[in-house]
Design a protein around this motif. Structure first.
Motif, short mmCIF file in Angstrom:
data_model
loop_
_atom_site.label_atom_id
_atom_site.label_comp_id
_atom_site.label_asym_id
_atom_site.label_seq_id
_atom_site.Cartn_x
_atom_site.Cartn_y
_atom_site.Cartn_z
N ASP A 177 0.85 -1.19 0.00
CA ASP A 177 0.00 0.00 0.00
C ASP A 177 0.89 1.24 0.00
N PRO A 178 0.90 2.05 -1.08
CA PRO A 178 1.75 3.22 -1.14
C PRO A 178 1.53 4.21 0.01
N ASP A 179 0.29 4.29 0.51
CA ASP A 179 0.01 5.21 1.61
C ASP A 179 0.77 4.81 2.87
N LEU A 180 0.89 3.49 3.10
CA LEU A 180 1.65 3.03 4.27
C LEU A 180 3.14 3.33 4.10
N SER A 181 3.62 3.24 2.86
CA SER A 181 5.01 3.62 2.60
C SER A 181 5.24 5.07 2.97
N ASP A 182 4.28 5.93 2.62
CA ASP A 182 4.39 7.35 2.96
C ASP A 182 4.39 7.54 4.48
N ASN A 183 3.52 6.78 5.17
CA ASN A 183 3.47 6.89 6.63
C ASN A 183 4.78 6.48 7.28
N TYR A 184 5.35 5.37 6.82
CA TYR A 184 6.59 4.89 7.41
C TYR A 184 7.75 5.85 7.13
N THR A 185 7.81 6.36 5.91
CA THR A 185 8.84 7.34 5.57
C THR A 185 8.70 8.60 6.43
N ALA A 186 7.44 9.02 6.64
CA ALA A 186 7.20 10.21 7.47
C ALA A 186 7.66 9.97 8.91
N ILE A 187 7.43 8.75 9.42
CA ILE A 187 7.86 8.43 10.79
C ILE A 187 9.37 8.54 10.91
N LEU A 188 10.09 7.99 9.94
CA LEU A 188 11.55 8.08 9.97
C LEU A 188 12.01 9.54 9.94
N GLN A 189 11.33 10.34 9.12
CA GLN A 189 11.70 11.76 9.05
C GLN A 189 11.36 12.48 10.35
N HIS A 190 10.22 12.13 10.94
CA HIS A 190 9.85 12.76 12.22
C HIS A 190 10.88 12.44 13.30
N ARG A 191 11.39 11.20 13.29
CA ARG A 191 12.40 10.83 14.29
C ARG A 191 13.65 11.72 14.15
N ILE A 192 14.06 11.93 12.92
CA ILE A 192 15.21 12.80 12.69
C ILE A 192 14.91 14.22 13.15
N ASN A 193 13.69 14.69 12.80
CA ASN A 193 13.31 16.05 13.18
C ASN A 193 13.21 16.21 14.70
N ILE A 194 12.71 15.19 15.36
CA ILE A 194 12.59 15.27 16.83
C ILE A 194 13.96 15.37 17.48
N GLN A 195 14.91 14.57 16.97
CA GLN A 195 16.27 14.67 17.50
C GLN A 195 16.85 16.07 17.28
#
Length: 319
Positions: free
Chosen positions: A91-109
């Motif tokens: 599901d491409p939408d889930l790919s977007d969600n997972y990519t966003a999570i990885l980016q959020h982790r970087i942003n949070i740090q």
């Protein structure tokens, strides 16, 4: 003389026909069916006797417990960052969600480091309280955003933290089981999978995670199953049948003769009163001999019609 006798005989016959009473026309009473076809009421007890019933009862049986599933994701090692996992979802939408999570982790740090820096500057008189509040707001926004994306993945049967720890060259199969089968399922349980693409092969997997909620509509709960895929033959999107092995226990069963199927949905008819029958939608399990397991839709000892069921089907559905 002959003519006179014939006239007399004809007159006698005419008079006899006039005096003979005509048979009364008796209307045959018919059952009453509710507008939605769910409830059928019979006019007398004699008519309903044609529809014999048996109680739904629990039986100790052995049954293979299986569920349909699909390959929802593939886990690969990232060539750019070997410590990270590359997850390919169907599901491409889930790919977007997972990519966003990885980016959020970087942003949070990054935002946490920025907040510490601004607080240090404030302590030395080089930053204002407004700058501290702005840094805190930016961090809070990132933390709220990652919660939303994590919830989306959870609903689809994935734990974002588990995805980061998943073994490379693995597929993740998501399947759903009925709520009342949850007692025989637990994390780590081995299972066997078959795929339509490889009909003569069996693959071994294990339950990686059991979802935290039951669907309100279907009363199903999602499972995630990890299967080793070293040669990459199994692809995201493939359909699978998951076999959880042989379980033994008490299951509610009814006669196979009680079941009718309309447009893919199974139904039985339950006697709810001396002259009343109710149509009931049921979810069925496996069949053993002439008995079939009922997973949902019936309670123990309810009287289920087992004879002349097709007549009730015609009354209920109008054909």
């Amino acid at each position: 003389m002959t003519i006179r006798y014939s006239i007399f005989l004809l007159a006698f016959l005419i008079l006899s026909c006039k005096d003979k009473p005509k048979p009364a026309v008796v209307s045959v009473p018919r059952p009453t069916v509710s507008t939605d076809g769910v409830r059928i009421t019979f006019p007398d007890a004699a008519m309903i006797r044609a529809f014999a019933t048996q109680p739904a009862k629990p039986e100790a049986i052995r049954t293979d417990f299986a569920a349909p599933g699909h390959v929802a994701a593939m886990v690969l090692r990232s060539s750019e960052s070997p410590a990270e996992r590359l997850v390919l979802f169907d599901d491409p939408d889930l790919s977007d969600n997972y990519t966003a999570i990885l980016q959020h982790r970087i942003n949070i740090q990054t935002q946490r480091g920025n907040l510490d820096r601004v607080k240090d500057l404030q302590a030395h008189g080089a930053a204002s309280g407004k700058e501290v509040i702005e840094a805190q707001t930016q961090l809070a926004n990132e933390q709220a955003a990652i919660i939303s994306d994590e919830a989306t993945l959870k609903l689809a049967g994935f734990d974002p933290e588990a995805l980061r720890r998943a073994q490379p060259n693995t597929i993740l199969v998501v399947c759903e089981i009925p709520e009342n089968q949850l007692g025989s399922i637990k994390k780590g349980l081995p299972c066997t999978l078959s795929f339509a693409s490889f009909p003569n092969e069996k693959f071994t997997g294990r339950i990686d995670d059991v979802n935290d909620f039951v669907d309100n509509t279907t009363r199903q709960i999602k499972l995630r199953i990890a299967v080793s895929n070293p040669d990459g033959r199994l692809k995201a999107g493939m359909f699978a049948t998951v076999q959880f092995g042989v379980t033994e226990g008490k299951f509610l069963t009814i006669s196979r003769d009680a079941v009718v199927t309309v447009q893919g949905q199974d139904y039985v008819f339950v006697k709810t009163g001396p002259q009343a029958v109710e149509r009931r939608s049921v979810q069925l399990g496996q069949q053993r001999d002439d008995r079939i397991v009922v997973l949902n839709g019936l309670r123990e000892n309810e009287s289920v019609v087992v004879s002349n069921v097709l007549q009730l089907k015609g009354l209920s559905f109008g054909y």
